[in-house]
Design an enzyme around this catalytic site. Structure first.
Site, PDB file in Angstrom:
ATOM      1  N   GLU A 198      29.233 -43.730  44.259  1.00 26.14           N
ATOM      2  CA  GLU A 198      30.407 -44.107  45.069  1.00 26.14           C
ATOM      3  C   GLU A 198      31.329 -45.042  44.286  1.00 26.14           C
ATOM      4  OE1 GLU A 198      29.830 -46.682  48.557  1.00 26.14           O
ATOM      5  OE2 GLU A 198      27.813 -47.119  47.800  1.00 26.14           O
TER       6      GLU A 198
ATOM      7  N   GLU B 299      18.349 -42.859  21.325  1.00 30.73           N
ATOM      8  CA  GLU B 299      17.426 -42.240  22.279  1.00 30.73           C
ATOM      9  C   GLU B 299      15.981 -42.601  21.928  1.00 30.73           C
ATOM     10  OE1 GLU B 299      18.618 -38.101  22.376  1.00 30.73           O
ATOM     11  OE2 GLU B 299      20.278 -38.550  23.737  1.00 30.73           O
TER      12      GLU B 299
ATOM     13  N   LYS C 170      12.519 -34.302  23.960  1.00 27.84           N
ATOM     14  CA  LYS C 170      13.062 -35.682  23.940  1.00 27.84           C
ATOM     15  C   LYS C 170      13.239 -36.219  25.351  1.00 27.84           C
ATOM     16  CE  LYS C 170      16.989 -36.134  24.707  1.00 27.84           C
ATOM     17  NZ  LYS C 170      18.164 -35.936  23.895  1.00 27.84           N
TER      18      LYS C 170
ATOM     19  N   TYR D 147      23.103 -40.714  18.245  1.00 25.66           N
ATOM     20  CA  TYR D 147      22.359 -40.186  19.396  1.00 25.66           C
ATOM     21  C   TYR D 147      20.850 -40.378  19.215  1.00 25.66           C
ATOM     22  CZ  TYR D 147      26.247 -37.273  21.189  1.00 25.66           C
ATOM     23  OH  TYR D 147      27.401 -36.804  21.734  1.00 25.66           O
TER      24      TYR D 147
ATOM     25  N   CYS E 166      16.399 -31.594  22.511  1.00 23.43           N
ATOM     26  CA  CYS E 166      16.782 -32.043  23.860  1.00 23.43           C
ATOM     27  C   CYS E 166      15.631 -32.060  24.866  1.00 23.43           C
ATOM     28  CB  CYS E 166      17.867 -31.146  24.461  1.00 23.43           C
ATOM     29  SG  CYS E 166      18.898 -30.263  23.312  1.00 23.43           S
TER      30      CYS E 166
ATOM     31  N   HIS F  63      27.822 -43.397  50.679  1.00 20.28           N
ATOM     32  CA  HIS F  63      27.221 -44.724  50.705  1.00 20.28           C
ATOM     33  C   HIS F  63      25.787 -44.697  51.253  1.00 20.28           C
ATOM     34  CE1 HIS F  63      27.349 -49.062  50.787  1.00 20.28           C
ATOM     35  NE2 HIS F  63      26.866 -49.026  52.010  1.00 20.28           N
TER      36      HIS F  63
ATOM     37  N   CYS G 225      16.774 -27.302  20.254  1.00 22.03           N
ATOM     38  CA  CYS G 225      16.866 -27.939  21.569  1.00 22.03           C
ATOM     39  C   CYS G 225      15.555 -27.827  22.339  1.00 22.03           C
ATOM     40  CB  CYS G 225      18.001 -27.311  22.374  1.00 22.03           C
ATOM     41  SG  CYS G 225      18.173 -28.033  24.007  1.00 22.03           S
TER      42      CYS G 225
HETATM   43  P1  NDP Z   1      24.843 -39.004  14.709  1.00 19.78           P
HETATM   44  O1  NDP Z   1      25.959 -38.324  14.036  1.00 19.78           O
HETATM   45  O2  NDP Z   1      24.883 -39.197  16.186  1.00 19.78           O
HETATM   46  O3  NDP Z   1      24.668 -40.448  14.069  1.00 19.78           O
HETATM   47  C1  NDP Z   1      24.439 -40.594  12.709  1.00 19.78           C
HETATM   48  C2  NDP Z   1      24.230 -42.066  12.408  1.00 19.78           C
HETATM   49  O4  NDP Z   1      23.774 -42.174  11.073  1.00 19.78           O
HETATM   50  C3  NDP Z   1      25.484 -42.885  12.538  1.00 19.78           C
HETATM   51  O5  NDP Z   1      25.143 -44.125  13.083  1.00 19.78           O
HETATM   52  C4  NDP Z   1      25.971 -43.013  11.092  1.00 19.78           C
HETATM   53  O6  NDP Z   1      26.553 -44.248  10.840  1.00 19.78           O
HETATM   54  C5  NDP Z   1      24.679 -42.946  10.309  1.00 19.78           C
HETATM   55  N1  NDP Z   1      24.804 -42.260   9.025  1.00 19.78           N
HETATM   56  C6  NDP Z   1      25.416 -41.088   8.784  1.00 19.78           C
HETATM   57  N2  NDP Z   1      25.294 -40.743   7.498  1.00 19.78           N
HETATM   58  C7  NDP Z   1      24.578 -41.717   6.906  1.00 19.78           C
HETATM   59  C8  NDP Z   1      24.121 -41.947   5.586  1.00 19.78           C
HETATM   60  N3  NDP Z   1      24.383 -41.085   4.617  1.00 19.78           N
HETATM   61  N4  NDP Z   1      23.415 -43.070   5.351  1.00 19.78           N
HETATM   62  C9  NDP Z   1      23.160 -43.950   6.334  1.00 19.78           C
HETATM   63  N5  NDP Z   1      23.567 -43.782   7.581  1.00 19.78           N
HETATM   64  C10 NDP Z   1      24.267 -42.685   7.884  1.00 19.78           C
HETATM   65  O7  NDP Z   1      23.539 -38.222  14.235  1.00 19.78           O
HETATM   66  P2  NDP Z   1      22.064 -38.058  14.830  1.00 19.78           P
HETATM   67  O8  NDP Z   1      21.203 -37.813  13.681  1.00 19.78           O
HETATM   68  O9  NDP Z   1      21.738 -39.191  15.746  1.00 19.78           O
HETATM   69  O10 NDP Z   1      22.188 -36.743  15.698  1.00 19.78           O
HETATM   70  C11 NDP Z   1      22.647 -35.540  15.097  1.00 19.78           C
HETATM   71  C12 NDP Z   1      23.438 -34.728  16.079  1.00 19.78           C
HETATM   72  O11 NDP Z   1      22.575 -34.145  17.024  1.00 19.78           O
HETATM   73  C13 NDP Z   1      24.439 -35.544  16.906  1.00 19.78           C
HETATM   74  O12 NDP Z   1      25.668 -35.615  16.258  1.00 19.78           O
HETATM   75  C14 NDP Z   1      24.519 -34.800  18.185  1.00 19.78           C
HETATM   76  O13 NDP Z   1      25.575 -33.894  18.119  1.00 19.78           O
HETATM   77  C15 NDP Z   1      23.197 -34.066  18.280  1.00 19.78           C
HETATM   78  N6  NDP Z   1      22.344 -34.719  19.302  1.00 19.78           N
HETATM   79  C16 NDP Z   1      22.787 -34.736  20.599  1.00 19.78           C
HETATM   80  C17 NDP Z   1      22.046 -35.340  21.575  1.00 19.78           C
HETATM   81  C18 NDP Z   1      22.560 -35.377  22.966  1.00 19.78           C
HETATM   82  O14 NDP Z   1      23.458 -34.601  23.284  1.00 19.78           O
HETATM   83  N7  NDP Z   1      22.063 -36.256  23.839  1.00 19.78           N
HETATM   84  C19 NDP Z   1      20.758 -35.978  21.284  1.00 19.78           C
HETATM   85  C20 NDP Z   1      20.392 -35.914  19.875  1.00 19.78           C
HETATM   86  C21 NDP Z   1      21.173 -35.303  18.947  1.00 19.78           C
HETATM   87  P3  NDP Z   1      28.099 -44.611  11.112  1.00 19.78           P
HETATM   88  O15 NDP Z   1      28.464 -44.103  12.462  1.00 19.78           O
HETATM   89  O16 NDP Z   1      28.125 -46.079  11.018  1.00 19.78           O
HETATM   90  O17 NDP Z   1      28.872 -43.927  10.057  1.00 19.78           O
END
Ligand code: NDP
Length: 449
Positions: free
Chosen positions: A443, A182, A51, A178, A48, A438, A43
């Site tokens: 609101e 982002e 980012k 995510y 976080c 307001h 993080c």
């Molecule tokens: P996410 O789980 O958010 O998203 C993963 C994405 O990758 C989805 O769109 C999924 O597709 C796709 N995917 C998963 N596996 C495969 C694969 N084998 N091949 C191709 N595509 C795949 O993961 P992130 O990497 O974006 O983030 C990881 C974690 O970090 C998040 O789950 C979150 O908990 C944390 N995080 C939190 C943030 C915040 O709180 N603002 C910011 C950044 C990270 P589909 O959905 O279509 O299956």
């Protein structure tokens, strides 16, 4: 002589490990924490915090544009990536030092080495030394999962985004979660050509359908491209250093500077010696724990992303705190995973708490939706078409709030306070009874129709 070198040995000085180490030490435990890279963890060092700073940096492009109707002109406004990058990295250094100081001030010994389990009470350090501890806490987090296909090693991960030599002219982002959304916002705001490529036609799975759709509409208007139901065949490096990306069986590649793999994060358990201590994992490589974060081995616990419960920093911190209270504070505590607020720092950001509309329909059947679809005053004045959407899902007829979902400027700042109301089990009437503040965007929350 003490039976063990330490009362507690923590592996990993990220959010969960640091909290657990510090609080356990404040209860009087003799604590050491091993960290193979930098104190602070994902993080603070590569997640976080940096980012969010990049999001701020990127969003200035819109602020500059919007400033015109407010009477401002900026002659020759220019963006310098290295300046932003270096300033962000300086802030990471500051936080790294602050985390280190906090641990030291609590009497925690910091061992800047990789550590692995050598047995239920033994830890082997990379330097060759073996130490013992009565309790061991595994808090090693997760690591980007990169798909395996020809040339997939040419992809970058979020780890590298904070160290880029130069701003890419173009970037293809694999994934629709995510990190994908982002960084799509960040690079689009900074002027890169951004394409998000996902294997399904859904972004941000788990978020409410309406706010997801709204993000896609707004992102398309900003020039972000999406390719859905699309798979990568191979990636090749060109002589000029750029990448040729072959997708969906097509003969012709798409040229890009960077491909960012944002396809989820896996528990970082490789070569951790789990088998030497007999610690069990599930089919996703996550360490299996009970409600008190205890593994199948009595004296070994695990918190944070390595357990793959909810991959969010504040959850790791709560799990670390509950562990310390339980094991050293004589106050057994579990973490409440209901109604966790979360946010996506896309542009504009999304914030959410509770059930989505489809989840609520499935679980409750009879629900009602209240919403406000509006253009923030500031956007109207700046001639920015972008509309915000706030959506409340309530149980019918009790009107108890089941979910609250927002997309719009400052949505995470606003939702944190509203999440208290949802967590407390309040009804829509409680919002209606509250006088509007307001003029503000928030609101709209007490004026939902
Ligand atoms: P996410 O789980 O958010 O998203 C993963 C994405 O990758 C989805 O769109 C999924 O597709 C796709 N995917 C998963 N596996 C495969 C694969 N084998 N091949 C191709 N595509 C795949 O993961 P992130 O990497 O974006 O983030 C990881 C974690 O970090 C998040 O789950 C979150 O908990 C944390 N995080 C939190 C943030 C915040 O709180 N603002 C910011 C950044 C990270 P589909 O959905 O279509 O299956």
């Amino acid at each position: 002589m003490a039976e063990y070198d330490y009362d507690l040995f923590v592996i990993g000085a990220g959010s969960g490990g640091t909290r657990a180490a510090r609080v356990s030490a404040s209860y009087g435990a003799k604590v050491a924490v091993a960290e193979e890279y930098r104190v602070g963890g994902t993080c603070v060092i590569r997640g976080c915090v940096p980012k969010k700073l990049l999001v701020y940096g990127s969003h200035f492009s819109e602020e500059l544009e919007d400033g015109k109707n407010f009477g401002w002109t900026w002659e020759n406004a220019k963006f310098d990536w290295t300046k932003l990058r270096d300033h962000v990295l300086k802030d990471v250094d500051r936080l790294n030092n602050a985390y280190t100081d906090t641990l030291k001030n609590h009497g925690v010994e910091i061992i800047l080495e990789r550590a692995e389990l050598a047995g239920p009470h033994e830890i082997k350090l990379a330097g060759g030394k073996t130490v013992t501890a009565k309790y061991i806490l595994i808090a090693v987090g997760a690591w980007p999962a990169v798909a395996d296909f020809p040339g997939s090693g040419l992809m970058s991960t979020s780890n590298e985004m904070f160290h880029l030599e130069a701003l890419p002219e173009s970037i293809i982002i694999a994934g629709g979660g995510y990190i994908a959304n982002e960084f799509a916002g960040i690079f689009n705001g900074l002027g890169s050509d951004v394409t998000v490529v996902n294997r399904s036609d859904i972004i941000l799975r788990g978020y409410d359908e309406s706010v997801r759709d709204r993000l896609i509409q707004i992102s398309l208007a900003k020039g972000i491209s999406y390719k859905f139901n699309c798979t990568f065949d191979r990636i090749e490096k060109r002589d000029d250093g750029a990448l040729d990306v072959y997708m969906d069986g097509k003969k012709d590649p798409v040229r890009t500077d960077i491909v960012l793999a944002a396809t989820g994060r896996r528990p970082k358990v490789d070569n951790l010696g789990l088998e030497k201590a007999g610690v069990a994992t599930n089919d996703k490589n996550a360490i299996i724990v009970d409600d008190y974060s205890r593994t199948n081995v009595e004296n070994i616990y695990a918190v944070g992303d390595v357990t793959n419960r909810v991959q969010l920093t504040p959850i790791a911190i709560r799990e670390g705190q509950a562990f310390a209270d339980t094991v050293f504070g004589d106050n057994p505590r579990t973490v409440d995973y209901d109604n966790i607020p979360s946010a996506v720092f896309s542009q504009p950001p999304i914030a959410s708490v509770g059930l989505t509309e489809s989840e609520a329909r499935k679980q409750y059947g009879n629900i009602k939706i209240y919403s406000s679809d509006f253009r923030a005053m500031r956007n109207v004045f700046a001639d920015r078409a972008e509309r915000s959407l706030y959506k409340m899902i309530v149980e019918h007829p009790t009107e108890k709030i089941l979910g609250l979902h927002m997309i719009g400027p400052d949505a995470p700042e606003i939702l944190q306070a509203a999440a208290v109301a949802v967590k407390a089990g309040l009804t829509k009437q409680a919002f209606d009874d509250t006088v509007a503040l307001h003029p503000s965007m928030s609101e709209e929350l007490v004026l939902l129709k």
